[in-house]
Scaffold this active site. Structure first.
Site, short mmCIF file in Angstrom:
data_model
loop_
_atom_site.label_atom_id
_atom_site.label_comp_id
_atom_site.label_asym_id
_atom_site.label_seq_id
_atom_site.Cartn_x
_atom_site.Cartn_y
_atom_site.Cartn_z
N ASN A 39 -0.71 -7.84 -3.89
CA ASN A 39 -1.42 -6.98 -4.83
C ASN A 39 -0.49 -6.00 -5.55
O ASN A 39 0.53 -5.60 -5.01
CB ASN A 39 -2.47 -6.18 -4.07
CG ASN A 39 -1.84 -5.26 -3.03
OD1 ASN A 39 -1.31 -5.72 -2.04
ND2 ASN A 39 -1.86 -3.95 -3.28
N ASP B 71 -7.45 -5.52 -4.85
CA ASP B 71 -6.51 -5.81 -3.77
C ASP B 71 -6.51 -7.28 -3.38
O ASP B 71 -6.40 -7.62 -2.22
CB ASP B 71 -6.78 -4.93 -2.54
CG ASP B 71 -5.71 -5.12 -1.46
OD1 ASP B 71 -4.52 -5.25 -1.82
OD2 ASP B 71 -6.05 -5.17 -0.27
N GLU C 198 0.83 -1.21 0.00
CA GLU C 198 0.00 0.00 0.00
C GLU C 198 0.87 1.26 0.00
O GLU C 198 0.38 2.36 0.19
CB GLU C 198 -0.93 0.00 1.22
CG GLU C 198 -2.14 -0.90 1.05
CD GLU C 198 -1.79 -2.36 0.81
OE1 GLU C 198 -1.05 -2.94 1.62
OE2 GLU C 198 -2.24 -2.93 -0.21
#
Lengths: 181, 629
Positions: B312, B354, B228
């Protein structure tokens, strides 16, 4: 479409600054425009405590005069909201709930103070447990605006009820449980 | 499109073969309420259980006979989390009671598996990653030593989903673990003194480490977190004796960085070609494209291959990265000696939701169409349980194990998922009720497999989400996401499941609905008991064949840990679990987040506002045993 330049471009940043300052001058009273004319102080407000304990009869330091210029100012709050997204504050604090960083809506008491000059210093200097220091990356005027926005979040949340139930489920098939639970 | 949710079947075989055959054709397709009633009736009427001719078994070399210790989080290289101990069984489990507890001193998500070697138990804390060694040979298991690695405090700012740690591993007299700020540390298991310390991740670009290392052939395998934050994912191997880097394989970029050479033979054409880790991205986007490795690794000694998923792609806003985004959201088979890639398969090419590929990988051998196959099982975030030939990377089967509407099926010819265009994410538009969530039909919480039942016990979630893409802005060391997400309960309202999956027959044998997402791992024992915990603190034992609840105990906080079983110095069987709510699902409590903004914690706050009144933060080890006879 592909990767973005790491920093917002200067033209936009300068434009935002001009808008804020002109509004501040036009929209505010004489006292505020005097404050706006104060010489820029490197590092923002100087006398900021992050504790409520002042031994030997000490008193909290006075608020920075700039506090009044930005605190509650609708335009600063608006700009601050945009900048909160642009500088990725939103990635760690979301829209106030918190996530990586603490909640800014009031669920969690302020760790480093909720006065606007304290919030300025939190953003400017960073905080030890993972809050980045933005001095040198975000211009001071923008930090003030972001600080104004952060304070407004807390205020706006105070009349919102705190949900205690999950939202209704999404539609779709649900399998039966095959064993007693 | 047809939403898929696998029907639930009784665990029987033999008794109702014709019905089963008929129903197996309905696999992956929503069944009507009449069929549901019929099935319920069947599962009630069915009384006898006769095993099918050949149950799946883990390869012997990867799952040696149980010696009563628990040396790595997944128990063995096949990652079965199966204990051969059987003292605690269905009839005496009601007498199970707390033998001792130990406070971890940290009230954050406690995801680690306790490690037991000889007479010592080792546990790793959530940040600041204290390590405690407890002396099991003495009453009350007193502290033998403790170690404080002192990770940088700032690393808490780059942990996407609570400051968790998934545990350490014992190897050759050392206890080896990772710290949030990116160090791998080997301690002398007797004294707790550091033998070596190697810095692998750099928090200034958003890298951290939360996974449990695995040691294969004297190499410590470690991967990064930070998908992220626009990091570039990798898996590294350190020499277990010295801590020196042996190899490092990136999960994006040119072939030479990914350790792709002439040995690389992916099964499907879409994974074949040169430098796909560059070409399947917009220019330079692979440099900040994610594909981290914060989950599980399995190892087949016979084939000399390790298997690991990749997480991801970043940012979450898929519109900023057109292309397949190799080698994210897939699985690699590599040579542990060199790191060289042997094959790769991508669960989610150009992932939009994701769906990391880092969930557990369980190695099994079983007959498929009359022929023995070496397979691996992987319940992916995308809601499909994959059965993959672990020699070649061919997908043998992919079955929905939870409710999925973002994908309508997996095309076994191309290996690619069929995407439901209605659930594609868009800039400036809120796409509603995408199932499963970003956290998946299941997240990191590992399953357990019993060779006695042939069932894979899958702890998982039942959540959906609303998703809006926004422009992600890359600033090194800050989140690079570009999505506003709000999660909610999935169909039926129960947010969790414990599903017993009948591996050979590709369908659930039974499932338990849980109010809250199941974020703890599972353990299954030779006495046919399944252990797992709930986010409101219940530690449960179920009958592994029927799912019947046999015992439960309320711990002090929600459970997001990994249960283990071991034989104590006194010869008794013990079961251990960490209690301490947190992790992504429990961040609302661990981080005291504010549910007035449902987008908090990447949208998980939206689904969990009630958690704050169902549990409080904690951090405590619980160890259970039967009273001494």
């Amino acid at each position: 479409m592909s990767s973005r330049s790491p920093r917002p471009d200067h033209a936009q940043r300068a434009a935002a600054l001009v808008v804020v300052l002109s509004l501040a001058v036009a929209g505010c009273n004489q006292q505020n425009s005097d404050i706006a004319n104060l010489p820029a102080s490197e590092g923002g407000p100087q006398n900021v405590a992050v504790t409520g304990l002042f031994p030997a009869g000490g008193v909290p330091p006075p608020e920075d005069p700039r506090d009044k210029l930005y605190d509650g100012d609708a335009h600063a709050i608006n700009e601050g909201q945009r900048l909160f997204e642009r500088y990725n504050c939103v990635g760690c604090h979301f829209h106030g709930a918190g996530g990586i960083g603490p909640a800014l809506l009031g669920a969690d008491p302020w760790r480093y103070g909720g006065r606007i000059d304290q919030i300025f210093q939190t953003i400017y200097r960073g905080r030890p447990n993972g809050m980045p220091a933005w001095a040198g990356t975000i211009p001071e005027a923008e930090i003030w605006e972001i600080a104004a926005y952060v304070r407004s979040l807390d205020k706006a949340a105070s009349d919102k009820p705190i949900p205690t139930e999950p939202p209704p489920p999404a539609a779709g098939p649900s399998p039966p449980s095959a064993a007693a639970n | 499109m047809t939403p898929t949710f696998p029907p639930v079947f009784a665990p029987s075989t033999g008794a109702i073969p014709r019905l089963r055959r008929a129903l197996s054709r309905a696999r992956g397709v929503l069944i009507g309420s009449a069929a549901t009633l019929l099935l319920t009736a069947v599962s009630v009427a069915q009384t006898t259980t006769s095993g099918p001719p050949t149950l799946p078994v883990p390869p012997a070399a990867a799952a040696p006979p149980d010696d009563g210790q628990w040396m790595m989080p997944a128990k063995n290289y096949a990652a079965t989390r199966y204990s051969e101990l059987d003292q605690i069984n269905g009839s005496n489990v009601k007498d199970l009671r707390v033998e001792f507890t130990f406070s971890m001193g940290v009230n954050r998500g406690q995801e680690a598996a306790p490690i037991i070697v000889k007479n010592t138990m080792y546990v790793v804390d959530a940040y600041p990653n204290y390590v405690f060694a407890l002396d099991l040979s003495q009453s009350g298991a007193p502290l033998k030593w403790q170690y404080a690695p002192e990770p940088e405090a700032a690393s808490q700012g780059v942990a996407c989903c609570d400051v968790v740690n998934r545990g350490g591993v014992f190897f050759d007299g050392k206890f080896i673990f990772n710290t949030l700020d990116g160090n791998t540390i080997a301690l002398d298991a007797e004294t707790g003194k550091p033998v070596w310390r190697t810095k692998l991740a750099d928090i200034s670009v958003g890298e951290s480490i939360t996974m449990a290392p695995l040691v294969v052939k004297g190499k410590v395998l470690v991967g990064d977190s930070g998908g992220e934050f626009g990091v570039r994912g990798w898996l590294a191997a350190l020499d277990a004796g010295t801590g020196k880097l042996a190899w490092k394989a990136f999960h994006t970029g040119p072939d030479k960085d990914v350790l792709i050479g002439s040995d690389f033979k992916p099964f499907y054409p879409s994974d074949q070609g040169q430098d796909l880790g560059v070409k399947s991205w917009p220019p330079d986007a692979w440099k900040i494209g994610g594909g981290t490795m914060w989950g599980w690794i399995a190892y087949d000694p016979d084939l000399n291959l390790i298997y690991n998923g990749t997480a991801n792609p970043g940012p979450w806003n898929q519109e900023q990265r057109p292309g397949d985004n190799k080698w994210t959201a897939g699985i690699f088979a590599r040579d542990p000696d060199t790191g060289g890639a042997k094959w790769f398969y991508q669960f989610n090419p150009h992932d939009e939701h994701d769906y990391d590929g880092i969930n557990e990988i369980v190695l099994l051998d079983l007959p498929v169409n009359g022929q023995m196959r070496k397979v691996l099982l992987h319940p992916d975030r995308n809601g499909y349980l994959y059965m993959i030939d672990r020699v070649t990377g061919e997908v043998i089967a992919a079955d929905a194990y939870g409710y999925v509407n973002s994908i309508t099926g997996i095309d076994l010819k191309t290996g690619r998922p069929t995407i439901n265009p209605d659930k594609a994410t868009k800039l400036g538009a809120v796409v509603r009720d995408i199932c499963p969530t970003a956290s998946g039909a299941k997240d990191w919480e590992p399953s357990a497999f019993s060779p006695r039942t042939g069932f894979l016990y899958i702890p998982h979630e039942n959540l959906c989400m609303d998703w809006e893409n926004v422009e992600a802005n890359y600033i090194a060391g800050t989140p690079y996401v570009g999505a506003n997400v709000v999660m909610k309960p999935g169909p039926g309202g129960n947010r969790g499941f414990l599903t017993a999956w009948d591996v050979a027959n590709h369908r659930p044998a039974w499932r338990i609905k849980e109010d809250l997402p199941v974020w703890s791992g599972a353990l299954v024992t030779a006495a046919d008991l399944v252990f797992y915990g709930t986010m409101d603190g219940w530690f449960k034992a179920l009958d592994a064949r029927t799912g019947e609840l046999k015992w439960q105990f309320r711990t002090g906080s929600g459970i997001v840990g990994q249960p283990v079983a071991y034989r104590g110095p006194d010869g008794r069987e013990y079961v251990a679990i960490l209690s301490g709510v947190g992790g992504w699902a429990g961040a609302i409590v661990a981080g005291n987040l504010d549910p007035r903004d449902p987008t908090g914690a990447l949208g998980f706050v939206g689904a969990m506002p009630d958690l704050k009144r169902k549990t409080t933060a904690g951090g405590m080890l619980y160890v259970f045993a039967l009273p001494p006879s």
